[in-house]
Design a protein around this motif. Sequence first.
Motif: not given
Length: 457
Positions: A428-447
């Motif tokens: 199965l694929p790996d989890l997506n890289d959050p640094s590539l995610a749009p802002l709305k999909r981020l929470k916490g310190q990354m947001r």
Amino acid sequence: MKDTAPTLSSVIPAGRKFTGTDRRAPLRGGLHGCGEYGAGQTAGRFYPIACVALEVTQRCNLDCTLCYLSDRAEMTYDPPLSVLFARLATIHSHYGPGVSVQLTGGDPTLRKVEDLEALCREIRSLNMRSCLMTNGIRASRAFLTRLAAAGLDDVAFHVDMTQERNGFNSEAELNVVRRAYIRHTRGLGLRVLFNTTVFGGNFDELPALAQFMRDCPEVSFVSFQMQADTGRGMLRERPDAITQDSVMAAVEAGYETPLHFDTAAVGHAKCNRYASVVTAGGRAVSLLSAKRLTHKVIAALSKVDQSADGHIDTRDSVWRMVRRNPLLALRAGLHLLGCVMRLGQGLLQGPVRRQSVFIHNFMAADALEEDRCASCVFMVATANGPLSMCVHNAQRDMHLAAPDRVDGPTGPSWWNAAVPRLSGGPDLPDLNDPSLAPLKRLKGQMRAMRRNQKDAS
Ligand code: SF4
């Protein structure tokens, strides 16, 4: 994927099937191993585990300043029901009937109510208990009524200032929310619990909050969870002022009575502190004030306990103890009566209720203590079996990415949190890289970081 997740060689998922003969033995062994299986210990003596978290989603409708979820959580798919049913079978295999299964996340109410109904029914059919762990925002009366009808036993509301709810500037102001949630449960036969994260932003309000909980006869279980540096939240290290001792003192100040947190134990003393009180009309009296008597009762109960494999059948064991030790039973009965009588004026002002008070001392992700994790009473269901919650929080993405096998009529299928549905193979694929995610999909310190970058650009 980041392979910096701290590992504890001896603390790994316990496997998809229990292969021993005594389900309580692993926990008892862990506690014995670190000298924590004293006369007041209930874990491993009366039950194989305190509870197991079944994460039905990683999504949440809040962005708490302290959150054990990972940066990638919002970019994962919810496990299909077949995966969750397989994990329930694993939980039942390890811990048997009577175990408490927490339907949690993220916030489980973001799942379709039909999915939660199916899970409640399945848990009931396995003679286990179900507890909905929610921030309450979507847990309307209609929602809870459906789940109660499907077999839900408990609902645990998480309400505190880490949630940054609009328009609320103190824990005291949040009491209006707590009262509303209690009203949503009225007459549904659900046991009501409240969880509060204790952090620098509300520590001063702890006595008043504890008093508020004391004076809620509908609330059976009050849990205070100490800030821990784990997960994606903006807040990290716990302030030095927040210790097990300072939290116990603050809670006792709120209950306006000593709570004897050193009489009965639920797992490792550095992990958990437990008290049991009777309350009525703004008064509380500790049931655990007679330490030697309590330990004698614990010893007598474990001698007559016929259900040595899973959870103790309390009613049956108490009845056996009364018949075998009538004098001890009489002393215990008189002690309980004395506790109720000491409620005094309170008896005229409100119903008598029993309330459990719990202080939970989660560990920071980079400060896991092996003996505590090896004698953990709070587990999380993973693809490879139950695992200590502190370890899971520290290694979350590793377990979300692990392929989970579901055996079906046409053979096995696999799933991990990177895919929306079951797949024919474990690759199965790996989890997506959050640094590539749009802002709305981020929470916490990354947001926050992404926002700052945006503002700076
Ligand atoms: S979750 Fe962590 S703090 Fe809680 S009992 Fe387990 S090891 Fe201890």
